[in-house]
Scaffold this motif. Structure first.
Motif, PDB file in Angstrom:
ATOM      1  N   GLY A  71       0.804  -1.175  -0.018  1.00  0.00           N
ATOM      2  CA  GLY A  71       0.041  -0.046   0.011  1.00  0.00           C
ATOM      3  C   GLY A  71       0.866   1.358  -0.092  1.00  0.00           C
ATOM      4  N   GLY A  72       2.007   1.186   0.749  1.00  0.00           N
ATOM      5  CA  GLY A  72       2.801   2.218   0.804  1.00  0.00           C
ATOM      6  C   GLY A  72       2.431   3.576   1.408  1.00  0.00           C
ATOM      7  N   ILE A  73       3.284   4.334   2.169  1.00  0.00           N
ATOM      8  CA  ILE A  73       3.191   5.590   2.893  1.00  0.00           C
ATOM      9  C   ILE A  73       4.197   6.461   1.964  1.00  0.00           C
ATOM     10  CG2 ILE A  73       3.795   6.990   4.563  1.00  0.00           C
ATOM     11  CD1 ILE A  73       2.818   4.729   6.417  1.00  0.00           C
ATOM     12  N   ARG A  74       3.572   7.369   1.474  1.00  0.00           N
ATOM     13  CA  ARG A  74       4.610   8.172   0.639  1.00  0.00           C
ATOM     14  C   ARG A  74       4.821   9.533   1.080  1.00  0.00           C
ATOM     15  NH1 ARG A  74       4.588   3.989  -1.440  1.00  0.00           N
ATOM     16  NH2 ARG A  74       3.923   3.330  -3.301  1.00  0.00           N
ATOM     17  N   THR A  75       4.315  10.142   1.892  1.00  0.00           N
ATOM     18  CA  THR A  75       4.605  11.113   2.889  1.00  0.00           C
ATOM     19  C   THR A  75       4.785  11.186   4.342  1.00  0.00           C
ATOM     20  OG1 THR A  75       2.311  12.123   3.200  1.00  0.00           O
ATOM     21  CG2 THR A  75       3.091  12.526   0.972  1.00  0.00           C
TER      22      THR A  75
END
Length: 537
Positions: A268-272
């Motif tokens: 899913g990823g955390i981008r910030t």
């Protein structure tokens, strides 16, 4: 873990690690035209060919953090990368945030570095008192809620930097220290030329993973730091798989931040950093409330350092006994007070009846006025009258405990008699009344040689619209704003703004507490050029 780690100084390292230029640096070496004397090597970043040192600034008599870029000056590719890193450091010099040490100076190869032909440049920053990140987890990982609390200030610093287009470069464990206030702080600025905002977010995930497990998950870890090899695809290694006590949400946050945009791991990823902050806040809140973010498996005891209760605690025998004694004392005190009040009421009626008929009416002599009526002499009161200027004996920037100073070195310019010089707050990205504000205010503590009777204060400032609370203080360094007393509030205009006190303010210390900062290019800031006081008659 204690909320305020003790100061830890890493032992001097005899080598700079694989892949890092030695450059002949050692404790006692002097750089920057004799200004900076090396004290101890803290670490190295092989990716940027940088050495991390603690040094003494001989000009100001304080410790500083040096990120020293080393390499062969004849190698154009190496020197170009160093030059780009120094340029990025210069752009970050105006960035002020609790979670990141402030850049104080940037020195290039042609500025006072002739004493070492292998040094390509130096980034000088505030020294962060506290302990090494590696020392914090050397014996064991920290409790999950504590890890989240520690990381919050660093995550805010990353988000704030990205908001203004800066990259910090936090993806290296030796560039981060635990401050004396119990928060993680980016201590060694000097980001690699190729570093991006994504690297900062991955760095947050790596630091969280490291705190939770004691293992660093990114490549090129320094010697002495335990590592874990993260797969590029398939099932990721999670903090929870290494340490079951870690809450699921916190474990997932670390892995999602680590994934990065080029990862094939389906997380899913955390981008910030902004996406990471709410997760940390929820996890840190569990430390204060004494609850867990996940339920412990049935039949398994609560993990060490966690709190697990299935019913409210019952007070022990000693507590019950103290409570009973306290209630008895309270009852006796109540009876005594009621009796005393009854006696006072009885005395009042007795005095009135005994005095009845004993008073003699005496007419006052009339004034000579035409109306023939007596006039009462009434003393008129008003604001204190200023007798003349009074000079302060000193001034210093003041912040509540746990907050970083903005511009302490220039505090004296607010009382030097020269309006051309000034003390300023840092340039903040949000006003102090914003929900995203890093502080509630910034203060200047003005002191006099003895307790003085003050009638008015004048502030010369170009920051029209700024707000300053004038407060008296019992000491030059109170433990908090609640120990000071509000005298008056000043709304700044462009130029001189004067406030006449309603009553004489008798005090030895006056706090100018800046609660309103005004828009300036790049943020919000308030400038104080000069402060003068008038003594009361």
């Amino acid at each position: 873990m204690s909320g305020k780690p003790t100061e830890y100084i890493a032992p001097n390292r005899k080598d700079t690690g694989p892949g890092v230029e030695d450059a002949g640096l050692a404790p006692g070496t002097v750089l920057g035209d004799g200004r900076y004397r090396l004290i101890g090597n803290v670490g190295h970043d092989v990716r940027g060919n940088a050495q991390l040192w603690r040094a003494k600034d001989s000009a100001l008599g304080r410790d500083v953090a040096l990120t020293i870029l080393v390499g062969d000056r004849s190698d154009t590719q190496v020197t170009a990368k160093a030059r780009r890193a120094l340029e990025r450091a210069m752009h970050a010099a105006s960035f002020h945030c609790v979670g990141a040490a402030r850049v104080l100076d940037v020195i290039s190869a042609n500025q006072g570095l002739a004493d070492s032909d292998r040094v390509l440049g130096i980034v000088v920053a505030e020294w962060t008192h506290g302990t090494d990140l590696a020392e914090l987890v050397k014996d064991s990982p920290v409790p999950p809620a504590t890890a989240a609390r520690l990381l919050q200030a660093l995550a805010v610093a990353v988000e704030t930097a990205h908001h203004v287009g800066l990259v910090l470069g936090i993806d290296h464990p030796q560039r981060i220290r635990v401050s004396a206030d119990g928060e993680l702080r980016f201590a060694f600025p000097g980001v690699r030329p190729e570093a991006s905002a994504t690297d900062d977010v991955r760095g947050l995930g790596a630091v969280l993973f490291y705190l939770l497990t004691g293992r660093w998950p990114l490549p090129d870890a320094p010697d002495g730091v335990q590592t874990v090899q993260m797969p590029h695809d398939g099932q990721p290694i999670t903090p929870r798989s290494l340490r079951p006590a870690v809450p699921l949400e916190l474990s997932n946050a670390a892995v999602k931040a680590l994934a990065g945009p080029d990862s094939t791991i389906n997380t899913g990823g955390i981008r910030t950093a902004a996406a990471m902050i709410p997760v940390l806040e929820r996890a840190a809140a569990s430390e204060n409330s004494g609850t867990l973010m996940h339920q412990s498996p049935i039949g398994n005891p609560a993990p060490e350092n966690e709190i697990w209760r299935d019913r409210d605690p019952e007070p022990d025998t000693a507590t019950k006994r103290k409570l009973s004694v306290g209630m008895a004392i309270l009852s006796v005190a109540t009876l005594l007070i009621v009796g005393w009040l009854g006696f006072q009421v009885a005395q009042m009626f007795t005095s009135n009846s005994s005095a009845e008929g004993q008073f003699e009416i005496v007419e006052d002599g009339l004034d000579d006025g035409e109306d023939g009526n007596a006039e009462e002499d009434v003393e008129e009161t008003g604001p204190p009258v200023a007798a003349g200027p009074i000079g302060p004996s000193g001034v210093a920037e003041w912040q509540p405990p746990g907050k970083d100073l903005d511009d302490a070195a220039r505090a004296g310019q607010a009382i030097d008699g020269d309006p051309a010089t000034a003390w300023t707050t840092s340039a903040y990205f949000d006003s102090f009344d914003s929900d995203r504000a890093l502080k509630e205010g910034v203060g200047l503590m003005v002191s006099f040689s003895e307790a003085s009777r003050l009638a008015e204060v004048t502030v010369n400032s170009p920051s029209a619209g700024g707000v300053i609370e004038i407060r008296s203080s019992p000491t030059a360094n109170p433990g908090g704003l609640d120990e000071t007393t509000l005298i008056d509030t000043m709304n700044l205009t462009n130029g001189d703004t004067t406030v006449n006190f309603d009553e004489v303010a008798e005090t030895e210390h006056v706090l100018l507490w800046v609660t309103g900062i005004v828009p300036v290019p790049g943020g919000y800031q308030t400038r104080i050029s000069e402060v003068t006081f008038q003594e009361a008659e």
